[in-house]
Design a protein around this motif. Sequence first.
Motif, PDB file in Angstrom:
ATOM      1  N   ALA A 204       0.832  -1.108   0.039  1.00 37.07           N
ATOM      2  CA  ALA A 204       0.063   0.138   0.036  1.00 37.07           C
ATOM      3  C   ALA A 204       0.921   1.351   0.172  1.00 37.07           C
ATOM      4  N   GLU A 207       3.798   1.057  -2.665  1.00 43.87           N
ATOM      5  CA  GLU A 207       3.357   1.362  -3.996  1.00 43.87           C
ATOM      6  C   GLU A 207       3.203   2.786  -4.139  1.00 43.87           C
ATOM      7  N   LYS A 208       2.629   3.629  -2.820  1.00 43.61           N
ATOM      8  CA  LYS A 208       2.272   4.968  -3.219  1.00 43.61           C
ATOM      9  C   LYS A 208       3.522   5.702  -3.417  1.00 43.61           C
ATOM     10  N   LEU A 213       1.479   3.379  -7.981  1.00 43.83           N
ATOM     11  CA  LEU A 213      -0.055   3.155  -7.780  1.00 43.83           C
ATOM     12  C   LEU A 213      -0.630   4.089  -8.766  1.00 43.83           C
ATOM     13  N   VAL A 227      -8.051  -3.757  -4.459  1.00 45.15           N
ATOM     14  CA  VAL A 227      -7.967  -3.997  -2.757  1.00 45.15           C
ATOM     15  C   VAL A 227      -7.970  -5.483  -2.678  1.00 45.15           C
ATOM     16  N   LYS A 230      -4.737  -7.627  -3.277  1.00 45.36           N
ATOM     17  CA  LYS A 230      -3.687  -6.923  -2.539  1.00 45.36           C
ATOM     18  C   LYS A 230      -3.868  -7.551  -1.041  1.00 45.36           C
ATOM     19  N   LEU A 294      -3.480  -2.954   6.014  1.00 45.51           N
ATOM     20  CA  LEU A 294      -3.696  -2.434   4.556  1.00 45.51           C
ATOM     21  C   LEU A 294      -4.378  -0.973   4.486  1.00 45.51           C
ATOM     22  N   VAL A 298      -2.224   2.219   3.590  1.00 47.96           N
ATOM     23  CA  VAL A 298      -2.666   3.008   2.271  1.00 47.96           C
ATOM     24  C   VAL A 298      -2.881   4.379   2.523  1.00 47.96           C
ATOM     25  N   ARG A 299      -3.230   4.729   3.852  1.00 52.96           N
ATOM     26  CA  ARG A 299      -3.486   6.124   4.335  1.00 52.96           C
ATOM     27  C   ARG A 299      -2.361   6.770   4.581  1.00 52.96           C
ATOM     28  N   PHE A 382      -9.167   2.885  -0.844  1.00 56.21           N
ATOM     29  CA  PHE A 382      -8.937   2.650  -2.301  1.00 56.21           C
ATOM     30  C   PHE A 382      -9.840   3.499  -3.211  1.00 56.21           C
ATOM     31  N   LEU A 388      -5.401   8.372  -1.773  1.00 51.16           N
ATOM     32  CA  LEU A 388      -4.399   7.872  -2.681  1.00 51.16           C
ATOM     33  C   LEU A 388      -3.408   8.984  -3.011  1.00 51.16           C
TER      34      LEU A 388
END
Lengths: 679, 258
Positions: A204, A207-208, A213, A227, A230, A294, A298-299, A382, A388
């Motif tokens: 997450a 990748e960002k 992403l 999502v 992953k 996750l 991702v945040r 996501f 994102l």
Amino acid sequence: MTSAWWVVFRKELRETLRDRRTLFVMIAVPVLLYPVLLIGAEQLFLFGARNLEGETSPVAVVGDPPTTLLDLVDASETLVLTAVPGDLVEAIRSDVVTAVAVVGVANDPDGTREVTLLFDAASDRSQRGRAQLSSVVGAWRDTVLVRRLRDRGLPATFALPVALADSSIARPADMGGYTLGRILPLLLVMMTVLGAFYPAIDLAAGEKERGTLETLLTAPVPAGAIVAGKFATVALIGVIAAGLNLGSMLLTFQTGALQVTQAIGLDVSMPLAAVALIFLTLVPLAVLFGAVFLGLAVRSGSFKEAQNALTPVYILALFPAMLPIFPGIDFSPLLAATPVAGVAFFFRDLMSGDASWGLGGLVLASTTVYAGLALVFAARAFGSERVLFGGDETADVPSERWTSRWFKRAASDRVPSREAALAFVAAIAVLFFFGGIRLQIAYGETGLLAAEWLLLFVPALLFVGVGRYDPRGTLSLRAPRTGHLLAGLLLIAGALPMIWLIGWLQSFVLPIPYELLEGLEELVTAQSWGRFFWLILILAVTPAFCEEIVFRGVLLGGTRTLDPWRIIALNGLVFGAFHLSFETVIRFLPTALLGALIAWAVWRTGSIWVGMLMHFLNNATIVVLTSLPAMREFLSDPEAPPPLWLVPVGALVLGLGMVLLDRSATFEVEQTAHAVRGP
Amino acid sequence: MPTRHFPLVFMINFSALSKRYGPLEAVRELTFQVEPGEVYALLGPNGAGKTTALRCLATLLKPSSGSAYVCGVDVSVDPLGARRRIAFLSSSMGLYQRLSAKELVTYFGRLHGLKGVVLSRRVDEMVELFAIGDFSGRLCGKLSTGQRQRVSLARALVHDPPVLILDEPTLGLDVLSGRTIHDFIVQERGRGKTILLSTHQMEEVDLLADRVGIMRRGELVAEGSPTELVQRLGAPNLARAFLALMSDWALVPGTGQA
Ligand SMILES: Nc1ncnc2c1ncn2[C@@H]1O[C@H](COP(=O)(O)OP(=O)(O)OP(=O)(O)O)[C@@H](O)[C@H]1O
Ligand SMILES: [Mg+2]
């Protein structure tokens, strides 16, 4: 058409399995952890069983000793009969012998013979020799008594109408293996959750951070499929980690490949069905944490940020898993429905062979529900472009701005030089040694209170004020973050048992002076609530402020230009040495270690408040423990080792605290930058 | 303004598109069109809003107001449909470090719904087109910047879309690698593709663009072919024209404030 989530899943799995860090946590750690743990437990067990009384003492027997006594002394494994040619007192003082029995002449065969034991009450070695010699003389007395009784036709029991014996019900198993058995559920939960940790961050936040992403989201695939793919990867890695850990654990403990399992009474033979069941409950656990991690990762904008966000969650998650370690907690429906705790307790009960199927079902059901909720949390991230691509509204914190401006106006950013800081601490130590002790003698506890505030706190403030130093930089007045305080709490919680252990180990080398055993207890025992709060004030609150501002304030602030490890070691040493003035030498090492630990925390966070919290917690814990009647009895023997289960738990908590602090602190990075920039 | 002949269908159509990040309006009322087979360059200083505009078009960001169309498809209404029609090359060139170049291209082919023989043939085409063959088995984390850029292009074009969106395609490349990209753009244009790119480089614009849009503080401040722009602003070359436009703008009172 192949489902998009499946495409994503296969790719993520392939990539994750090429990640060395994930592989290490997943495979190398479980393979090594359990055997190492077992060997460690065994060593600890053997060490604990070592007999303190086993050391030999040279002694002399002079005067008119009968051969029966000399034979007994000779036969004793602990005593070495030594000839003393000259002055007895000199022989003891110069450590030629530890004690001397001066045996009087027997005038009457049925009379009393005088035996005097010469020893040096100021020497622990001599005291031990005396005790050992005394027991041999006692044994000799008993043989004489038995002979006299026999000569008169009386049974040996004639003089012993009552036989009193202590019998401890503790088995050796209670010390090593049993504890280890209780820790296994925690370890299994820990490793399962850890298995999901890095993959979640990598898939997450990673990748960002790497900008992939953005390209991934240009593919015509719904966010949900991404999502799902992953998440399936993270959860699967968690499940694999759980399986490998469970397997390695069982191989280590169950196959008896290592004989010691029997020796330390650890028995984890579980039927295959139980193993399968444990694995089944670990699956939703892996799913739960896969989704939570996750969603959090991702945040976060970067790898580092994600680690900071995930670590506290990870640590908090471990607390419920620690519950089964404590004896006497029964598995209840409430616990079964508690996240993490349910799994851990179910595992405990399965190991002991009395698991309830109903509760097991509840664990499975509740964990599945939590996992579902966590999945929603992850999926929502996501769908949100804010999450994102980061709507980075850098929220200004007005109060922080205000304080920094105020301090900038108040002073330069000057901090004291190393020499100035050390000279100040040396001066204060002298002042405290003479003035403080005097105050304490004259006014007792009030004197101690006054000494701390007047001779430590006030001078430190004066030093900063008169020297026109920047208070913020000198005293590390940075506001702590929640993560820092939580880390401080964990550090102290973990350090207390470790310091206890170190003190105990040290007692093999440096025996505890006997006079200390009573004196200290007296001081810190509260009989009433009023007294309790008073003790907290003088022994916990006051040192937290007054000693911290000197050692983690001025001393640390003045030595920040040194290498990190030098700063910390120096701080610990000076802190330990300072306490020699009102404590004994045996406290040096524990105090110095505590000082070093706090120094590290303050150095790393730039916040003295963390140090004050740690100092307070440490001292307050001791006051609380010695004030509890149940604990007082337990602690009354300062030579006792800490309960064995506390040691690994302490080490674990300490380690977690260190990791958390390391992750959440960024201060020293700024410091380095500053040092590079500044002259 | 000289009259222009507008074809019935635009490949790319920005219609009063605005994008705000909190209080900041990164793109303001952006309106322009790109015709089939045209190369359109967005020129602007750092922070002008180029990337934001391209991301909106690529469906990565949702417009705050207004809309954008790719081949007549509203990106807000049918984002997946829009994505099928575009190749998006981001300036960050993000590649999966632990996938090989070929695996990466294959992965994106799969995400675009290709499979079986069609997929492998297409991947082989891409490998050949971008001369990836030498390092197609190497992990992307180990590739040089130029190699990464080629893999990125292969990744973006694997589904052979009609529209190419390139955000600073030559960023960080040496002259030679930059030339390769330029040749590629010319070649794709020759194959009838529509290309929208952002750049800071005037030579690139001179060399490639049929038309230029100059952005400043989220707004399109000038538009036209490079020669048109130079003429209109009375500058010796495009770089001067650009600078004039920027400083001129700054001199107008009341516009400097965002
Ligand atoms: N995720 C975001 N959150 C908040 N503000 C953003 C975000 N992304 C961009 N911005 C801001 O929007 C404005 C436009 O940024 P954008 O990246 O579109 O500019 P650009 O023209 O591509 O610049 P460059 O030439 O430097 O790439 C800038 O002021 C930028 O700081
Ligand atoms: Mg940009």
